[in-house]
Design a protein around this motif. Sequence first.
Motif, PDB file in Angstrom:
ATOM      1  N   LEU A 265      28.002  70.141  59.494  1.00 24.20           N
ATOM      2  CA  LEU A 265      28.669  69.257  58.546  1.00 24.20           C
ATOM      3  C   LEU A 265      30.082  69.740  58.226  1.00 24.20           C
ATOM      4  CD1 LEU A 265      27.956  66.738  56.950  1.00 24.20           C
ATOM      5  CD2 LEU A 265      27.006  68.177  55.172  1.00 24.20           C
ATOM      6  N   VAL A 266      31.023  68.823  58.265  1.00 29.37           N
ATOM      7  CA  VAL A 266      32.390  69.151  57.884  1.00 29.37           C
ATOM      8  C   VAL A 266      32.811  68.245  56.736  1.00 29.37           C
ATOM      9  CG1 VAL A 266      34.780  69.263  58.624  1.00 29.37           C
ATOM     10  CG2 VAL A 266      32.967  69.867  60.220  1.00 29.37           C
ATOM     11  N   ASN A 267      33.175  68.857  55.641  1.00 30.03           N
ATOM     12  CA  ASN A 267      33.612  68.124  54.451  1.00 30.03           C
ATOM     13  C   ASN A 267      35.137  68.152  54.403  1.00 30.03           C
ATOM     14  OD1 ASN A 267      34.273  67.250  51.895  1.00 30.03           O
ATOM     15  ND2 ASN A 267      32.613  68.363  50.896  1.00 30.03           N
ATOM     16  N   LEU A 268      35.707  67.006  54.627  1.00 28.00           N
ATOM     17  CA  LEU A 268      37.160  66.930  54.705  1.00 28.00           C
ATOM     18  C   LEU A 268      37.848  67.010  53.347  1.00 28.00           C
ATOM     19  CD1 LEU A 268      37.758  66.753  57.567  1.00 28.00           C
ATOM     20  CD2 LEU A 268      37.771  64.270  57.424  1.00 28.00           C
ATOM     21  N   SER A 269      37.109  66.741  52.273  1.00 26.08           N
ATOM     22  CA  SER A 269      37.725  66.601  50.955  1.00 26.08           C
ATOM     23  C   SER A 269      38.899  65.637  51.071  1.00 26.08           C
ATOM     24  CB  SER A 269      38.200  67.940  50.408  1.00 26.08           C
ATOM     25  OG  SER A 269      37.126  68.800  50.238  1.00 26.08           O
ATOM     26  N   ALA A 270      40.056  66.092  50.695  1.00 23.98           N
ATOM     27  CA  ALA A 270      41.202  65.181  50.707  1.00 23.98           C
ATOM     28  C   ALA A 270      42.003  65.287  52.004  1.00 23.98           C
ATOM     29  CB  ALA A 270      42.104  65.488  49.521  1.00 23.98           C
TER      30      ALA A 270
END
Lengths: 332, 332
Positions: free
Chosen positions: A95-100
Amino acid sequence: MTVTLKDVALRAGVSRSAVSRTFTEGASVSAKTRAKVEKAAIELKYSPNALASSLTTGRTKLIGLVSNNFHNPLFLEVFDLFTRGLQERGLRPLLVNLSAETDPANSVRMLRQYSVDGVIVASSTLPPSFAEAFRDVGIPVVHSFGRYTSSPHVHVVGIDNIACGRMAAAALVARGHKRVAFLGGPKGATSTEDRARGFLDALSAHPDIAVSVSYASAYSFDAGRAEMIRLLQDTPAEAYFGGDDVLSIGALSAIHDAGLRVPDDIGFIGLNDMAMARWQNINLTTIRQPIAEIIASSIDLVVGTIADPDRHPETRLFPCSIVERGTLRPLP
Amino acid sequence: MTVTLKDVALRAGVSRSAVSRTFTEGASVSAKTRAKVEKAAIELKYSPNALASSLTTGRTKLIGLVSNNFHNPLFLEVFDLFTRGLQERGLRPLLVNLSAETDPANSVRMLRQYSVDGVIVASSTLPPSFAEAFRDVGIPVVHSFGRYTSSPHVHVVGIDNIACGRMAAAALVARGHKRVAFLGGPKGATSTEDRARGFLDALSAHPDIAVSVSYASAYSFDAGRAEMIRLLQDTPAEAYFGGDDVLSIGALSAIHDAGLRVPDDIGFIGLNDMAMARWQNINLTTIRQPIAEIIASSIDLVVGTIADPDRHPETRLFPCSIVERGTLRPLP
DNA sequence: CAGATTTTTGCAACCGGTTGCAATTTTCTC
DNA sequence: GAGAAAATTGCAACCGGTTGCAAAAATCTG
């Protein structure tokens, strides 16, 4: 500490290759050696190292799942379906959480370092170029909930947001509303741009209907509410097409707080049909997006592209449909 | 296709070791070779293979994130915080969706195959034995939102559910309610068991107050609503402690539909303080669980245990506090 | 049962890196 | 500028597997 091939081979009295082969689908091993190896493996609690084998096979069974929507409840459903779907096929979601973040460079580098077999970009706000960055380095990629283009450079699976905009417009027109509006998501989001386009396009055929458009700062409750509060200071429209469900729910809360009644004073139609939309205390009329199908299809596509990397980019759009609930008055 | 160390070494005119060293923190390389290597690496778009290096270093920087709560909106916040927190430390979350599975065997096998450096079990329903299965095979593990035990075998980070039960009881008692009840989550869930225990325990000191307990089939809107509908067929209590927020929201929808008013006819206090609890159309009085702290601490702990695997198991409980909103009448 | 075929097996090289060690080069010291 | 110390470098072995190939074993054929 860790048990390796060699340990098992030693214990079973066979070569390392023999051990490797018993754990490889379709390799040539006699029943006798297989038995010896399996026995030894169980005794030693051996389990093969997937990463070591990936070195020679070139397959990690790792799939990068990249998203920037960690605040929209719909995406919990999305992650649930993706992770289960991938697991069922023996694939592992990284999982990769890009945020902003909107620059793909970091994600690309990271997922390349982990030799993912493929990538799924799950976002309705990122531009096509994001997913293309993966294709550019040779990683099979599909953009789920992405934007349709007539000559796509990567696989896109999702809905026809323009058509959804039209569908919403038609629903409001059919109910006889004369002042309608689009309360969109963040202005740059591809999904919002397209939904606005379809909505306005359909209404251009109705010069007698007043149309307005405004944008919330995010697909979120707070943003939808804030924008609706602003709209209520002036004369609001009779009926709104909300950029998505969660934003619509926020807007509806503002409408209630202003003492107005839904759908009598103001009508609302959302988009997504997330689980919450059918909660009885929400009961949102909305346009259903078939996320299970979109996700299953995305997984199919990424798997297919891993098998055949030269596969031609494909766009798969799924039909949406209106779910009638309590926030839009019934058809006359 | 893929660029390896060798390619870079060749191009830079140095040995493979030199290339490896330029990409290894704190290794001995002269400025001159480093420059040559970096130039070549950029030209070839080289990026080191993390999995190959894990073979010798024994570190993958992969962390298994195991959960079975893919239907509770709180967990979207949980995943957001975990993924961001892990990423900030250069760790990569490998997500495992347990669905209804409660046997750790599959997860253990899978995460061992991928040589994860550590595992985080994020669940308020799984028993301690689940996380222990990881410890048993030597994988550093922390159970977030897990159950407190006085002599833990694995790290546990979370809240004191028994104390929360007591806190809820005290809140209802302080408001002068004479008939109170616990509307719990699924019966087997450790969190529900403990909350019930604390609740009942605190009320045992008040023989004048009538207490009852019932259980919803899940921590979900539908389950909370269904159970509340059942309760409303009889004489309901004056005030309820709901097993968690989402379940409480479901119960509240049933209360509204029954024509009763909150908090006048029935009071409600939830637990978690998920983002939605403060939505103005929900406005749920609840017990706040500091999830950001719990998650940051969990990550600290797993990182610490990776560094020192013999670290003694630790239990870290964070204090909760009541957030007053609109579903419980004010203190007299 | 001999000879031909097929299946099974082990060897050794390889996947893409890391690292201890000894040799080489650079830097320091006087 | 010689000698000693320190820093850099390459070699080669290794991490835990896989796989082409040739040798060995098992099976088939008449």
